[in-house]
Enzyme design. Structure first.
Site, PDB file in Angstrom:
ATOM      1  N   ASP A  75       0.739  -1.143  -0.725  1.00 16.10           N
ATOM      2  CA  ASP A  75       0.088  -0.007  -0.221  1.00 16.10           C
ATOM      3  C   ASP A  75       0.906   1.205  -0.091  1.00 16.10           C
ATOM      4  O   ASP A  75       2.473   1.283   0.462  1.00 16.10           O
ATOM      5  CB  ASP A  75      -0.517   0.217   0.973  1.00 16.10           C
ATOM      6  CG  ASP A  75      -1.790   0.938   1.619  1.00 16.10           C
ATOM      7  OD1 ASP A  75      -2.601   1.789   0.188  1.00 16.10           O
ATOM      8  OD2 ASP A  75      -1.818   2.009   2.514  1.00 16.10           O
ATOM      9  N   ASP A 103      -0.526   5.369   0.795  1.00 26.19           N
ATOM     10  CA  ASP A 103      -0.611   6.561   1.643  1.00 26.19           C
ATOM     11  C   ASP A 103      -0.317   5.802   2.911  1.00 26.19           C
ATOM     12  O   ASP A 103      -1.051   4.536   3.235  1.00 26.19           O
ATOM     13  CB  ASP A 103      -2.008   6.810   1.507  1.00 26.19           C
ATOM     14  CG  ASP A 103      -2.012   7.086   0.051  1.00 26.19           C
ATOM     15  OD1 ASP A 103      -0.908   8.132  -0.238  1.00 26.19           O
ATOM     16  OD2 ASP A 103      -2.631   6.781  -0.661  1.00 26.19           O
TER      17      ASP A 103
END
Length: 222
Positions: free
Chosen positions: A7, A9
């Protein structure tokens, strides 16, 4: 070969690129701070609760892109990268990506943020493969402010990953191990699919789930 999924953010970044972009636009006087804050706070509370209406959020978040040519957006993005993104890329995040690459793993960033914002960030991190929200383009090449395909959010990350793997004539079973690094409860669907889920500076819900299931919990913050 192993597959290493990240991922972006609040995982590889010590912050949220989808939050920093409107901050940048507000600082340039391009969007109204009060209007954005009111709507963004509403969506952020949904996100934290795991109830985000992704269609409504993307309609709100992507609208400013339609106001500019691609050349104007590229110029703005270069300034945004220097001011808002490079300062929040932790050295530990760069090192972890590099460690997987050194092992010969196939490395990918898979994010619910759109490709316009995240493409240059992935390149900065040296990651070739990216799954992100895809943006619709008009006949003139400008962004329309709408997305196309399946948003890579929650179960959509599984859908998009499986589509990408199928195009390569692969599945998750093609890999000896599959890692997924994430900070968010919203990624529990994909985290539960891989052999090696890792919680990175996780939110409270993901931390509790990781601890209950014996998943590693790490920090990439300097």
């Amino acid at each position: 070969m192993n597959l290493a999924l990240f991922d972006l953010d609040n995982t590889l970044l010590a912050g949220d690129s989808d939050v920093e972009w409107p901050k940048f636009l507000i600082g340039r006087g391009i969007i109204d701070a009060e209007h954005h804050a009111r709507h963004n706070d509403y969506f952020y509370e949904q996100y934290k609760a795991g109830t985000l209406d992704i269609d409504a959020f993307l309609e709100f978040q992507l609208a400013p892109l339609a106001r500019f040519t691609r050349e104007e957006l590229d110029s703005l993005h270069a300034e945004y990268m220097g001011e808002h993104i490079l300062p929040i890329i932790p050295a530990k995040a760069r090192a972890l990506v590099a460690a997987h690459q050194a092992e010969g793993d196939l490395v990918m960033i898979i994010t619910a943020t759109n490709r316009f914002i995240t493409g240059p960030i992935a390149r900065e991190l040296g990651v070739e493969h990216l799954i992100a929200v895809e943006l619709e383009e008009g006949a003139d090449g400008r962004y329309t402010g709408r997305y196309t395909g399946t948003p890579s959010f929650k179960d959509g990350k599984i859908t998009r990953l499986n589509e990408w793997l199928a195009a390569r004539r692969q599945t998750l079973a093609s890999f000896t191990r599959c890692y997924f690094y994430s900070d968010s409860r919203n990624d529990l669907p994909l985290l539960s699919q891989v052999s090696d889920p890792v919680a990175v500076d996780p939110d409270e819900a993901l931390r509790a789930h990781a601890c209950a299931h014996g998943w590693p919990v790490i920090t990439l913050r300097d």
